[in-house]
Design an enzyme around this catalytic site. Structure first.
Site, PDB file in Angstrom:
ATOM      1  N   ILE A  70      75.702 -49.255  33.310  1.00 34.82           N
ATOM      2  CA  ILE A  70      76.234 -48.054  33.932  1.00 34.82           C
ATOM      3  C   ILE A  70      75.135 -46.995  33.953  1.00 34.82           C
ATOM      4  CG2 ILE A  70      77.984 -46.244  33.783  1.00 34.82           C
ATOM      5  CD1 ILE A  70      79.767 -48.334  32.309  1.00 34.82           C
ATOM      6  N   HIS A  76      66.316 -45.688  32.458  1.00 35.85           N
ATOM      7  CA  HIS A  76      66.649 -46.916  31.735  1.00 35.85           C
ATOM      8  C   HIS A  76      67.467 -47.864  32.605  1.00 35.85           C
ATOM      9  CE1 HIS A  76      69.101 -49.293  28.809  1.00 35.85           C
ATOM     10  NE2 HIS A  76      67.911 -49.439  28.253  1.00 35.85           N
TER      11      HIS A  76
END
Length: 143
Positions: A70, A76
């Site tokens: 998510i 990241h």
């Protein structure tokens, strides 16, 4: 048919739902429980290593990789998604069995829930159907 499933433990409420969907679909289409090997890995980035281990140490006909990333406020997300995508692609080239991409890459929790049994269905189901179809293709052209 024998199937391997590698499932990420990160975002477990989502990945558990994906896993249950994949298992239910495999069983519905005739797979036997004893012919399904499952391993959990800490996060989605580790899906590739887990799948490689299953490919080297078992005799499965296909491996389903299930995870969920998510998006957050840092890059990241991009690095993990790109790494897993490339890793699974490389496994498909290196081994003679299919590796199925069952990684949700969503912008928020709701999108993940919608794809793990919510209004957009269960992508674990879809990954299992893809695995079955790819095994059938391999069997058709096996020499």
């Amino acid at each position: 048919m024998k199937f391997g499933i590698v499932v990420s433990e990160w975002n477990s409420t989502i990945t558990d739902a994906l896993y249950k969907g994949a298992i239910a679909t495999l069983l519905k289409h005739g797979a036997k429980e004893e012919n399904i090997v499952t391993i959990g890995v800490p996060g989605s980035f580790e899906l590739t290593a887990g799948a490689r281990t299953l490919a080297k140490r078992t005799d499965v006909d296909a491996i389903i990789c299930l995870g969920c990333v998510i998006q957050g406020d840092t890059p990241h997300f991009d690095y993990v998604c790109q790494g897993v995508t490339q890793g699974i692609s490389q496994l498909n080239v290196k081994f003679k069995i299919p590796f199925i991409f069952g990684l949700l890459t969503t912008l928020n929790q709701q999108q993940a829930e919608d794809r793990a049994g919510g209004k957009h269905g269960n992508k674990g189901d879809e990954a299992a159907i893809t695995a079955i179809k790819m095994v059938e293709i391999n069997c058709r052209f096996k020499k």
